[in-house]
Design a protein around this motif. Sequence first.
Motif: not given
Length: 676
Positions: A565-567, A633-642, A650-653
């Motif tokens: 659901k996070e995607l 891949s960067w998107e998923i990293l950003g989601i986790c960081q957020q 998250a903004l950087y990712s």
Amino acid sequence: MDFLSENVYIDAGFQHLCESVFLRLCQIVGTSVQVAIRREMVDIKEMVDRRVADNDDTIEMESGSRREGFRLEGSDYDYMYWWNNHRVIFDMSQSEHYYTEDKTLILSDSSESPPGFTLLELLTPRTKREVQSACVPMNDRLYISSSQYRQQTQSHLFPGSIGHGPCESGEVRGIEYDFAHCFACDFWPLSASWIDRCHSWPDREVVNEIVRNGCHFVPIGHPLGLHEREEWRMSFSLAEHKLVHSMNRCQFLTYGLLKIFLKEVIDKQSEETNKLLCSYHMKTVIFWVIQQNAVPLWCPQNLLAGFWVCFKLLLKWVHEGICPNFFIPENNLFLSKVNGSAQRTLFLELHGLYEKGLVCLLQSPSIKSYITNVLYNPRLSICTNEDRIISECDHDKELFHEIYRNISYCPKNLDHCIKYLHTIELMIGEPLTQYQVLMLQISTADILQSTAFTLHNMYTNTGLNKQMYIADRMSCHMLKLAAKFWCISDMMYIAMFYCKTFRYREALCITEMINVKLAQSGLMYRGHVDPERYTEAVGGQSWSTKMRQAVAHEIKLNTHTCYIKELTLEQQSAKQNNRGVTFIPLFVVLHFVEFLCYRHIDTALAQTALEELQVLVHHDQGLYVPVHHRDISWEILGICQQMTGNLQAALYSYQQSLKQYPFNKIQNATQMRIQD
């Protein structure tokens, strides 16, 4: 006596030379087994797609050299698309074959067009918006303008795409593509007199199949025609790949040698002439040579003789300025390109190569060393047994790559899933090759995964506990069954399902099992493999065992259903941009699911999973995170960081995701996340 001996020696030397080039072409073009795998995988995929297609669906067909079985360096991807509910007819009597309530009929009118070209008159008022917008009135009738149709159907699927002939062309990861939006016709044109010449090749069964399959019309007019902007060109792509498939091994390799010779020798002669000839001319040459029986025996020991006959015919055509289309000889393929001073220059260049004889092949970097080896070692013994050319590991790599490349089914709902499964069930009873049977098994696994998540999503939040319980059991069963058919990656769908249904510990048990399998030294991931360790680990085993134990690929998510659901935002963005599948590196999904699960169990381990994901995305050199999948891949990293509250990271990712090649078409989702 000496003279006779010399002739025998020359004959033997020539045979050795042919065998050496044959061996080299097997390495470049592929062995007969590799070529068969490539062809059969595409054939079975398209067979499934055609049978499942609804009346208003778009049909996709791979064409060009890749469909023929080539994987030459620089080979582009050619695809043709047409609407299933639009058909071209040649005369009004053929309309009787259609139920006009659900088919849009188009009439071919070639009365004012050069051979091989035609105008297309729209007969049925109900049609697609793109067709309606491309219509122009002529002589109180409505015709579909090819030039306007090209503009209307530009998909801009990838950035930088441009119009090229009848196609939308561009480049992804250094690989060029051509997309042609066309119209299909179920009938063979009377103007294609090719049938009358089929006395010895191809055999009658192939001829009948070609005629049954009809032809296509691509949106490009003749440059010297009266209605260039409105005319359409007849395309025989389907017939051509049937003809190429009917070639024997030596003929196919000769065709491959002509393509290599064009690219590495002819095109290197001068700037003025390097775009005059194309691989389609090479294909046309060998079609004519085979059909006219100009080479008495096509075999490895005679390969270069066949090549030389083809080269001489090409030289003759350039001299005359006439390259007759194989199906409609009156259509001169040289008419608007090979003429004037450029034609004279090209002829002089080709004649210069002709005067050198077969020595001109030494100008080909791919072939040169295999010729010099024989010239310096005339008594060299050469084995043309193809089984010794390719290792078990390389054979498996080819097979698994082609399966993965052609498994991309995107059922839209549960009914569509069931239709796919029923179609595959019926096909299993048909005469199929071993590779096609394997492909159908893995296609079944792919559809089962989509079905499992689609079924679960239907019953989520309905409040019907019994139905939810039954759907859950069925989904779990389907995912476990699918994991038995294909590779290590398929276990990931079980982990995603457990994560989605809040069974975090069960999901982590699965990810732990996947980690153990991925740590094996003989792993084949995206074709990257240590051959010795792979052979040591699974050599001699069945394909099923090899796939389950040692093969892994990226994860494909059907954009019509929800897996994580996070995607949801990312999948919606991809779907809006006509992407049926979202591709995510397996190792990225693995860390992502671990992070999502550990957040509910152990925050320290969740942080560890996030750190591992961060190292992977930041530092991988393309092995586990391919360049074209860095956006997601960067998107998923950003989601986790957020989710952890680290908004700056998250903004950087997310910003990094926007800088990547937009392969997955998730930019809309990324921008929404940045705004949030």
